[in-house]
Enzyme design. Structure first.
Site, mmCIF file in Angstrom:
data_model
loop_
_atom_site.group_PDB
_atom_site.id
_atom_site.type_symbol
_atom_site.label_atom_id
_atom_site.label_comp_id
_atom_site.label_asym_id
_atom_site.label_seq_id
_atom_site.Cartn_x
_atom_site.Cartn_y
_atom_site.Cartn_z
ATOM 1 N N CYS A 92 -0.656 -2.389 -9.968
ATOM 2 C CA CYS A 92 0.154 -3.568 -10.244
ATOM 3 C C CYS A 92 -0.242 -4.774 -9.403
ATOM 4 O O CYS A 92 0.354 -5.831 -9.534
ATOM 5 C CB CYS A 92 1.632 -3.241 -9.974
ATOM 6 N N ASN A 93 -1.258 -4.631 -8.547
ATOM 7 C CA ASN A 93 -1.578 -5.688 -7.588
ATOM 8 C C ASN A 93 -1.717 -7.062 -8.240
ATOM 9 O O ASN A 93 -1.262 -8.079 -7.702
ATOM 10 C CB ASN A 93 -2.882 -5.354 -6.857
#
Length: 382
Positions: A92-93
């Protein structure tokens, strides 16, 4: 009925543990519906060892594949056997609301495509894909629309929904989009997934309840207490429950000398009467979550309690590695809730349900006129 599960971007095993604990027995036939691990992958060595030990019984479990997903032989049945279901919590960075929000243009954004590749290769009966709420508005909403389109084109009926885990008995305000896909032929046969209704919409489990009931024994796994400087402990002593480093009662000599934005999570204490704020796995000093009463950060075991891992779940690695693993995980009870809803769907068992968020439904997104309109609609969900 047994469903063999493959998993990409597995993390330490929050999703897998929830799947392992989920089971449904048909009230009339007595048939048991449950899920078994088949294979998994993660790019972090400690994470794979944690997963192997707790899900499979061995840190060196060969079905837990360590390494970049780009090198995983997806579709090679000799290495990765056939599966009935797939879980993938793609990184999800690049979609996080607190990151740089590069979306598809970032290093991690395109990794969802390996989930699509696995769906195409194995054609599982169902899949569950997970990511942060920030995915909704990444790349002006184009990223989310693209992911949904590609998953639907694999031959699946999709049910995306923004799950607010505090409404399902998890002692943490953690909001995540989860996409459940049911294969088209099964959907046509009557397998219609519905979003499970919140179980604790008005009666949340508090952070204090999660941490002290039952008490964590001093010799519990991963329960080493953090060390702080005297200045940090003195500053914490002036911060009330729920407060942070910018509280006005902190004496000037103890205040942080930070320019720019004042992030609310810096040296933020838990509010003992509410669910915790979101457990994270990264960040420097002041971001480790702080006890509502004691002048210290939480231990990793306390963080794991907020993620609903049992005290017997042992994380492998350094304290900072373990903190990262816990913060990146899917809450065990949240995963169990969702897998049980899917199993009930296959078993033909009715359960309380709610309508999925209209803002994340594919047909509604396609009807938007502009990317900006999509992004505004999606961003308004949180």
């Amino acid at each position: 009925m047994k469903f063999y599960k493959g998993e990409l971007f597995s993390g330490p095993g929050g999703m897998a543990k929830g799947a392992q604990e989920a089971s449904v027995v048909h009230p009339e036939t007595g048939e048991k519906f449950h899920i078994e691990h088949q294979w998994s992958n993660d790019f972090d060595r400690d994470t794979c060892r944690t997963f192997g030990k707790n899900i499979c019984g061995s840190e060196e479990e060969p079905s837990v594949h360590y390494g970049p997903v780009e090198q995983l032989p997806i579709g090679n049945r000799d290495v990765l056997p056939d599966i009935d279901c797939l879980a993938f919590g793609f990184p999800c960075n690049d979609f996080s609301l607190v990151g740089k929000k590069k979306g598809m243009e970032g290093k991690y954004g395109p990794l969802y495509s390996y989930g699509v590749k696995a769906v195409q290769a194995y054609e599982p009966k169902f899949f569950i894909a997970e990511n942060v709420g920030g995915l909704k508005s990444a790349n002006e909403g184009k990223a989310f629309l693209q992911i949904l389109n590609e998953l639907e084109e694999c031959g699946y009926v999709l049910t995306p929904h923004l799950y607010k885990f505090e409404q399902y008995g998890i002692p943490q305000a953690r909001h995540r989009i989860l996409i459940v896909g049911i294969r088209n032929d099964l959907h046509e046969e009557g397998i219609h997934f519905k979003v499970p209704a919140p179980t604790t919409p008005d009666n949340y489990v508090t952070s204090k309840e999660a941490i002290i009931d039952p008490p964590i024994l001093h010799f519990s796994l991963n329960h080493e207490f953090p060390k702080h400087s005297q200045k940090v402990m003195d500053m914490l002593s002036h911060i009330p429950p729920g407060g942070n480093a910018w509280h006005p009662d902190i004496p000037e000599e103890l205040q942080l000398k930070v320019k720019g934005a004042r992030l609310s999570s810096i040296y933020k204490r838990l509010d003992p009467d509410r669910p915790a704020y979101t457990v994270t796995g990264s960040g420097g000093g002041g971001t480790h979550m702080y006890h509502w009463e004691e002048n210290r950060a939480l231990t990793n075991r306390e963080r794991a309690r907020l993620q609903t891992f049992g005290d017997g779940f042992e994380f492998i690695g350094s304290k900072e590695s373990i903190r990262k693993q816990i913060g990146m995980a899917v809450p065990v009870r949240g995963a169990k809730m969702l897998f049980e809803a899917v199993l009930k769907t296959f078993a033909g068992i009715e359960y309380d349900s709610v309508a999925p968020d209209p803002a994340v439904q594919l047909e509604n997104l396609r009807n938007k006129q502009t990317n900006k309109e999509i992004a505004e609609e999606l961003a308004g969900l949180i």
